[in-house]
Design a protein around this motif. Structure first.
Motif, PDB file in Angstrom:
ATOM      1  N   ILE A   2      23.125 -20.049 -23.637  1.00  0.00           N
ATOM      2  CA  ILE A   2      21.986 -19.562 -24.401  1.00  0.00           C
ATOM      3  C   ILE A   2      22.345 -18.204 -24.992  1.00  0.00           C
ATOM      4  O   ILE A   2      22.796 -17.309 -24.293  1.00  0.00           O
ATOM      5  N   THR A   3      22.156 -18.068 -26.303  1.00  0.00           N
ATOM      6  CA  THR A   3      22.408 -16.799 -26.970  1.00  0.00           C
ATOM      7  C   THR A   3      21.080 -16.201 -27.385  1.00  0.00           C
ATOM      8  O   THR A   3      20.258 -16.856 -28.007  1.00  0.00           O
ATOM      9  N   VAL A   4      20.865 -14.944 -27.043  1.00  0.00           N
ATOM     10  CA  VAL A   4      19.643 -14.242 -27.403  1.00  0.00           C
ATOM     11  C   VAL A   4      20.000 -13.205 -28.452  1.00  0.00           C
ATOM     12  O   VAL A   4      20.781 -12.298 -28.194  1.00  0.00           O
ATOM     13  N   GLU A   5      19.463 -13.359 -29.650  1.00  0.00           N
ATOM     14  CA  GLU A   5      19.734 -12.430 -30.746  1.00  0.00           C
ATOM     15  C   GLU A   5      18.786 -11.244 -30.666  1.00  0.00           C
ATOM     16  O   GLU A   5      17.667 -11.362 -30.168  1.00  0.00           O
ATOM     17  N   PRO A   6      19.209 -10.084 -31.187  1.00  0.00           N
ATOM     18  CA  PRO A   6      18.275  -8.955 -31.290  1.00  0.00           C
ATOM     19  C   PRO A   6      17.101  -9.323 -32.187  1.00  0.00           C
ATOM     20  O   PRO A   6      17.232 -10.136 -33.098  1.00  0.00           O
ATOM     21  N   ILE A   7      15.957  -8.733 -31.916  1.00  0.00           N
ATOM     22  CA  ILE A   7      14.770  -8.950 -32.743  1.00  0.00           C
ATOM     23  C   ILE A   7      14.644  -7.780 -33.700  1.00  0.00           C
ATOM     24  O   ILE A   7      14.684  -6.619 -33.283  1.00  0.00           O
ATOM     25  N   THR A   8      14.516  -8.073 -34.996  1.00  0.00           N
ATOM     26  CA  THR A   8      14.340  -7.023 -35.993  1.00  0.00           C
ATOM     27  C   THR A   8      12.916  -7.088 -36.512  1.00  0.00           C
ATOM     28  O   THR A   8      12.456  -8.123 -36.985  1.00  0.00           O
ATOM     29  N   LEU A   9      12.209  -5.966 -36.392  1.00  0.00           N
ATOM     30  CA  LEU A   9      10.846  -5.859 -36.886  1.00  0.00           C
ATOM     31  C   LEU A   9      10.838  -5.002 -38.132  1.00  0.00           C
ATOM     32  O   LEU A   9      11.301  -3.861 -38.114  1.00  0.00           O
ATOM     33  N   ASN A  10      10.314  -5.533 -39.233  1.00  0.00           N
ATOM     34  CA  ASN A  10      10.244  -4.775 -40.475  1.00  0.00           C
ATOM     35  C   ASN A  10       8.969  -3.946 -40.459  1.00  0.00           C
ATOM     36  O   ASN A  10       7.885  -4.444 -40.720  1.00  0.00           O
ATOM     37  N   LEU A  11       9.115  -2.671 -40.133  1.00  0.00           N
ATOM     38  CA  LEU A  11       7.969  -1.760 -40.064  1.00  0.00           C
ATOM     39  C   LEU A  11       8.084  -0.658 -41.107  1.00  0.00           C
ATOM     40  O   LEU A  11       7.604   0.460 -40.904  1.00  0.00           O
ATOM     41  N   LYS A  12       8.722  -0.966 -42.234  1.00  0.00           N
ATOM     42  CA  LYS A  12       8.928   0.045 -43.264  1.00  0.00           C
ATOM     43  C   LYS A  12       7.614   0.667 -43.720  1.00  0.00           C
ATOM     44  O   LYS A  12       7.547   1.858 -43.993  1.00  0.00           O
ATOM     45  N   SER A  13       6.569  -0.137 -43.773  1.00  0.00           N
ATOM     46  CA  SER A  13       5.285   0.390 -44.247  1.00  0.00           C
ATOM     47  C   SER A  13       4.589   1.259 -43.203  1.00  0.00           C
ATOM     48  O   SER A  13       3.699   2.034 -43.526  1.00  0.00           O
ATOM     49  N   VAL A  14       4.999   1.163 -41.942  1.00  0.00           N
ATOM     50  CA  VAL A  14       4.395   1.959 -40.878  1.00  0.00           C
ATOM     51  C   VAL A  14       4.938   3.387 -40.903  1.00  0.00           C
ATOM     52  O   VAL A  14       4.210   4.343 -40.684  1.00  0.00           O
ATOM     53  N   ASN A  15       6.236   3.551 -41.180  1.00  0.00           N
ATOM     54  CA  ASN A  15       6.866   4.864 -41.306  1.00  0.00           C
ATOM     55  C   ASN A  15       6.621   5.740 -40.082  1.00  0.00           C
ATOM     56  O   ASN A  15       5.926   6.749 -40.149  1.00  0.00           O
ATOM     57  N   LEU A  16       7.199   5.344 -38.944  1.00  0.00           N
ATOM     58  CA  LEU A  16       7.059   6.104 -37.704  1.00  0.00           C
ATOM     59  C   LEU A  16       7.699   7.485 -37.842  1.00  0.00           C
ATOM     60  O   LEU A  16       8.816   7.617 -38.341  1.00  0.00           O
ATOM     61  N   SER A  17       7.014   8.500 -37.375  1.00  0.00           N
ATOM     62  CA  SER A  17       7.607   9.835 -37.323  1.00  0.00           C
ATOM     63  C   SER A  17       8.629   9.866 -36.194  1.00  0.00           C
ATOM     64  O   SER A  17       8.655   8.972 -35.338  1.00  0.00           O
ATOM     65  N   ASP A  18       9.447  10.916 -36.165  1.00  0.00           N
ATOM     66  CA  ASP A  18      10.422  11.050 -35.078  1.00  0.00           C
ATOM     67  C   ASP A  18       9.716  11.085 -33.730  1.00  0.00           C
ATOM     68  O   ASP A  18      10.154  10.458 -32.771  1.00  0.00           O
ATOM     69  N   GLU A  19       8.605  11.797 -33.657  1.00  0.00           N
ATOM     70  CA  GLU A  19       7.855  11.908 -32.398  1.00  0.00           C
ATOM     71  C   GLU A  19       7.253  10.555 -32.003  1.00  0.00           C
ATOM     72  O   GLU A  19       7.268  10.181 -30.825  1.00  0.00           O
ATOM     73  N   GLN A  20       6.732   9.792 -32.968  1.00  0.00           N
ATOM     74  CA  GLN A  20       6.167   8.475 -32.664  1.00  0.00           C
ATOM     75  C   GLN A  20       7.247   7.512 -32.171  1.00  0.00           C
ATOM     76  O   GLN A  20       7.027   6.758 -31.230  1.00  0.00           O
ATOM     77  N   PHE A  21       8.429   7.556 -32.800  1.00  0.00           N
ATOM     78  CA  PHE A  21       9.526   6.709 -32.336  1.00  0.00           C
ATOM     79  C   PHE A  21       9.948   7.104 -30.925  1.00  0.00           C
ATOM     80  O   PHE A  21      10.158   6.248 -30.067  1.00  0.00           O
ATOM     81  N   TYR A  22      10.032   8.400 -30.675  1.00  0.00           N
ATOM     82  CA  TYR A  22      10.387   8.915 -29.349  1.00  0.00           C
ATOM     83  C   TYR A  22       9.386   8.406 -28.314  1.00  0.00           C
ATOM     84  O   TYR A  22       9.768   7.912 -27.253  1.00  0.00           O
ATOM     85  N   GLN A  23       8.092   8.494 -28.623  1.00  0.00           N
ATOM     86  CA  GLN A  23       7.054   8.028 -27.696  1.00  0.00           C
ATOM     87  C   GLN A  23       7.109   6.512 -27.511  1.00  0.00           C
ATOM     88  O   GLN A  23       6.923   6.018 -26.399  1.00  0.00           O
ATOM     89  N   LEU A  24       7.364   5.769 -28.593  1.00  0.00           N
ATOM     90  CA  LEU A  24       7.496   4.314 -28.498  1.00  0.00           C
ATOM     91  C   LEU A  24       8.614   3.947 -27.517  1.00  0.00           C
ATOM     92  O   LEU A  24       8.432   3.081 -26.656  1.00  0.00           O
ATOM     93  N   CYS A  25       9.749   4.622 -27.625  1.00  0.00           N
ATOM     94  CA  CYS A  25      10.872   4.344 -26.724  1.00  0.00           C
ATOM     95  C   CYS A  25      10.533   4.703 -25.283  1.00  0.00           C
ATOM     96  O   CYS A  25      10.848   3.942 -24.358  1.00  0.00           O
ATOM     97  N   HIS A  26       9.867   5.829 -25.084  1.00  0.00           N
ATOM     98  CA  HIS A  26       9.532   6.245 -23.718  1.00  0.00           C
ATOM     99  C   HIS A  26       8.415   5.412 -23.110  1.00  0.00           C
ATOM    100  O   HIS A  26       8.396   5.203 -21.901  1.00  0.00           O
ATOM    101  N   ASN A  27       7.517   4.915 -23.923  1.00  0.00           N
ATOM    102  CA  ASN A  27       6.439   4.055 -23.413  1.00  0.00           C
ATOM    103  C   ASN A  27       6.923   2.637 -23.131  1.00  0.00           C
ATOM    104  O   ASN A  27       6.232   1.866 -22.477  1.00  0.00           O
TER     105      ASN A  27
END
Length: 192
Positions: A2-27
């Protein structure tokens, strides 16, 4: 198998700030998350034991060379760098020269530092898309990477990335040189 591919989410319209991305990773610290320069989020599956062992060996070789030379800092695959061109990437092995690292404020060093490593290694596992890894290596180059190795045990090849040069492909087994980026460093790679 079984091969599991990475999941790519197109969130270009969301435009996460650096702080929001940091919080997303930590949460969501159980996830391995990256963001491309184009704003896509990539959620990567965990790697298997063979790839984990190979990655650990590679990090250890660079760490040992650096311990002897004391020329920079070595980072594991858990480290995310905010690249100058916008991507937030986590190489399997990364190295940054002391003078560049020391120039960053301490607060910057404690988060996803805005800096491109001088040297990276990406090790392709069975769950990695070669095209996505090649795009990731190009992102590093576009952001100032001086030397990078994309090691592909599946094709038994290494792609060597350098500034302002064509990608060089060498077959395994081979001996790689750290050139003027990691002076005196060599890595012998067997067939995988």
């Amino acid at each position: 198998m079984i091969t599991v591919e990475p999941i790519t989410l197109n969130l270009k319209s969301v435009n996460l700030s650096d702080e929001q991305f940091y919080q997303l990773c930590h949460n969501n610290d159980d996830w391995r998350i990256e963001q491309t320069a184009a704003g896509e989020l990539i959620i990567m599956p965990p790697i298997g034991a063979i790839s984990g062992n190979r990655e650990s060996d590679l990090n250890g070789f660079v760490w040992l060379w650096n311990r002897q030379t004391k020329l920079g800092k070595v980072f594991s695959s858990s480290t995310i760098f905010t690249l100058p061109k916008g991507g937030k990437r986590s190489p399997d092995v990364a190295w940054i020269a002391n003078e560049r690292w020391d120039a960053l404020p301490r607060e910057e060093q404690e988060k996803f530092a805005t800096i491109c490593p001088d040297f990276v290694i990406e090790l392709r596992s069975r769950t990695d898309s070669l095209t996505q890894l090649q795009e990731k290596m190009q992102e590093y180059l576009d952001s100032g990477l001086r030397l990078g190795w994309l090691i592909d045990p599946i094709s038994q090849q290494v792609a060597i990335y350098r500034q302002n040069q064509e990608v060089e492909i060498v077959s395994l087994p081979t001996t790689l040189s750290g050139e003027d980026v990691l002076p005196g460093f060599t890595l012998e790679l067997p067939l995988f």
